[in-house]
Enzyme design. Structure first.
Site, PDB file in Angstrom:
ATOM      1  N   HIS A 444       0.836  -1.197   0.000  1.00  0.00           N
ATOM      2  CA  HIS A 444       0.000   0.000   0.000  1.00  0.00           C
ATOM      3  C   HIS A 444       0.874   1.252   0.000  1.00  0.00           C
ATOM      4  CE1 HIS A 444      -3.108  -2.842   1.277  1.00  0.00           C
ATOM      5  NE2 HIS A 444      -4.021  -1.898   1.076  1.00  0.00           N
ATOM      6  N   ASN A 480       9.100  -4.541   2.266  1.00  0.00           N
ATOM      7  CA  ASN A 480       7.773  -4.335   2.826  1.00  0.00           C
ATOM      8  C   ASN A 480       7.743  -4.672   4.304  1.00  0.00           C
ATOM      9  OD1 ASN A 480       5.142  -3.567   2.658  1.00  0.00           O
ATOM     10  ND2 ASN A 480       4.382  -5.469   1.777  1.00  0.00           N
TER      11      ASN A 480
END
Length: 613
Positions: A444, A480
């Site tokens: 995201h 991430n």
């Protein structure tokens, strides 16, 4: 019955088109569709009924600057009878007598329809109903323009419960909300106020029903209201589709207002003192069921009563359906929440979210030409965020989003799947094919947890929107994971923990740095670095903190990405790397918050606690 309804519809259209012209006559007080009277008694014949201040002999008309009204009207192919009745009206708040019960004039929590309420410059009126705002989804209070706004009022003014006439002490605890929207005109005399400092019980005092539906009353329908002054009043709809000329006094003057008329219910005359009195303005008229009981159907909002010496009392109400459409509310919390979420999604990131505007970054000409478009626009809105999508790279050039830290909600991500935005062509989006069978994560850009705020429906829609691929950037799994557990993933949390941010709000711009030398994988160039600019307000000053996440600052072309680092950089440095022009703000790194005049070098961060907010 079908033919009669057709005639009434035809007469309604005539009143809407020509009624105001007749109201220009100083002697005419209203025009509507009613039942013709003879000797003061209804005949049962449907007609166009005029009310006048004074019925005059033909010889006296010219001296009174008025003219004779027609005995019949030809409307399309139908000949319609008319009627003239002596009656005038005043807003039902002018002279406010004592209320029927002390409970209606006391400060109560939760508030209920039927209680005293007003703008600080207005005497008192009645809280009509608790409805739900289509813009926010929140419960709000419905009453009249002349109760919550008035000639001296303005949007944003305080609203008091009880009203000024019932408690003029200036006690701050009487403030129950603020004026949101209002209307005074053909659609009615209505206003909405926020409900900020107390709870709400939507059941109407003494009627003990909650409005669940809205319907337009018809001639002969029995109705009932609960007003601040007269308490429970029973009536019968005597005219529909009425246009009335009403004098609202200095600052507003005479206005043409639409609605319907109510006469006293002859079956219940022994049970009530009056149909309308000062202070009843804003009360809800509820329709009755066939058995005489109060239904859950809201017909109108009371706004005026007759002021006629003959004592033939009448009341006027706005159609609730007209006020609903004009003011933007619903009786259904779910409907309002869903509509509000749609409106928020259509607006995207709000540039005026903070005390100072934070406009989206300006694009270079090359970036603008490369941007995907939605309805001709390069800035694409979602719930609480907006983005510009690079058509050639198929990732976002940037994402801009708002965070309301005081209204964040915990929304479960279970069941959510990453998917393409159906509004954009598939060829401008990187989809699922890139991520199969490798260590790339779908990361995201605008954090899901940053976006899930507001009403429940709003937060859930934001949660869903966050999983659309334009908000996703390809990231190595180790990046991430580092981002979630390290400095990068803690930036926003660190801001709210360490700084007295105004209203716990921030606006953020972030995204991948789409460099020419990024490595290609499966036909897609994978970003090697990411940026984020956090805007926030301390005191009255807009500040910004710019950050860069990369393997290092010289070898961005390598894709082993085993040791990511977070750096603080200047906006000028970030503009050079991204080709974007960011909204200016004071540099958050300076102790004084003053903007720097010289660019400083990147500063490596070891912990989110080291960010010099």
């Amino acid at each position: 019955m079908a033919e009669e309804r057709t005639d009434i519809a035809t007469m309604r259209d005539w009143v809407r088109r020509w009624g105001r012209l007749h109201l220009a006559d100083p002697n005419v007080t209203s025009v509507g569709v009613g039942i013709k009277e003879t000797g003061g008694e209804p005949t049962g014949e449907v007609c166009i009924q005029f009310t006048v201040r004074e019925k005059l002999a033909p010889a006296a008309l010219e001296a009174a600057a008025t003219r004779a009204l027609p005995e019949k009207l030809r409307i399309q192919t139908v000949t319609v009878p008319t009627d003239v009745v002596e009656r005038s009206f005043v807003p039902a708040h002018r002279v406010v007598p004592e209320a029927a019960s002390d409970e209606r004039t006391e400060r109560l929590d939760p508030v209920r329809p039927g209680l005293s309420i007003s703008h600080p410059t207005v005497s008192a009126g009645t809280l009509g109903a608790i409805v739900h705002d289509l813009r926010s989804g929140e419960p709000v209070m419905l009453s009249n323009w002349h109760v919550l706004h008035g000639p001296a009022g303005a949007i944003g003014d305080e609203v008091l419960q009880p009203g000024t006439h019932d408690d003029n002490s200036g006690d701050p605890r009487n403030v129950v909300g603020r004026l949101l929207r209002s209307h005074l005109g053909a659609a009615g005399d209505g206003a909405l106020a926020s409900l900020e400092h107390r709870g709400a019980d939507p059941s109407i005092l003494a009627l003990e029903v909650v409005p669940e539906e809205i319907a337009d009353p018809e001639l002969g329908d029995r109705v009932v209201k609960s007003g601040r002054t007269t308490a429970v009043s029973h009536g019968v709809v005597s005219r529909v589709h009425v246009m009335v000329a009403l004098d609202y006094g200095d600052g507003a003057g005479e206005r043409s207002i639409g609605g319907f008329e109510i006469a006293p219910d002859p079956r219940r005359e022994a049970e009530q003192n009056s149909l309308s009195d000062g202070g009843d303005s804003g009360a809800a008229w509820m329709l009755k069921s066939g058995n005489g009981r109060t239904s859950t159907v809201l017909g109108g909002i009371h706004f005026a009563g007759s002021d006629t010496p003959d004592g033939r009392e009448r009341a006027l109400a706005n159609y609730a359906s007209s006020l609903r459409d004009k003011l933007g509310f619903s009786l259904s919390p779910a409907t309002a929440a869903a509509r509000a979420a749609q409106e928020v999604a259509a607006r995207g990131c709000d540039p005026d979210f903070l005390l100072h505007p934070v406009v989206p970054p300006e694009l270079s000409q090359a970036h603008r030409e490369d941007a995907a478009r939605l309805d001709g626009e390069v800035l694409i809105p979602y719930t609480h965020f907006s983005l510009v999508q690079s058509a050639s790279r198929r990732f976002a050039r940037f994402v801009a989003w708002n965070i309301d830290g005081g209204r964040l909600r915990r929304i479960d991500r279970a069941g959510q799947r990453f998917r393409l935005d159906p509004r954009l062509p598939e060829e401008v989006q990187v989809g699922e094919d890139l991520y199969r069978g490798n260590d790339l994560d779908r990361g995201h850009i605008a954090r899901r947890a940053d976006l899930t705020w507001g009403t429940d429906a709003e937060a859930r829609r934001a949660n869903e929107d966050s999983f659309l691929f334009p908000n996703i950037a390809a990231q190595m799994a180790r990046y991430n994971q580092s981002g979630r557990g390290g400095v990068w993933g803690q930036v926003e949390n660190s801001l709210f923990e360490q700084v007295e941010v105004q209203q716990l709000r921030a606006s953020v711009v972030g995204g991948p740095i789409l460099a020419e030398h990024d490595r290609e994988y499966r036909g897609v160039q994978i970003p090697g670095a990411f940026f984020k600019v956090v805007y926030y307000v301390v005191g009255e000053e807009l500040r910004a903190q710019a950050l860069l996440l990369a393997q290092d600052l010289t070898g961005l072309e390598r894709l082993d990405l085993s040791s990511f680092s977070t750096y603080i950089v200047d906006l000028a440095d970030l503009e050079e790397r991204t080709g974007l022009a960011f909204a200016p703000a004071a540099d958050g790194r300076s102790d004084s918050g003053a903007a720097r005049t010289q660019a400083a070098g990147p500063v490596l961060l070891e912990s989110a606690d080291d960010i010099p907010w």
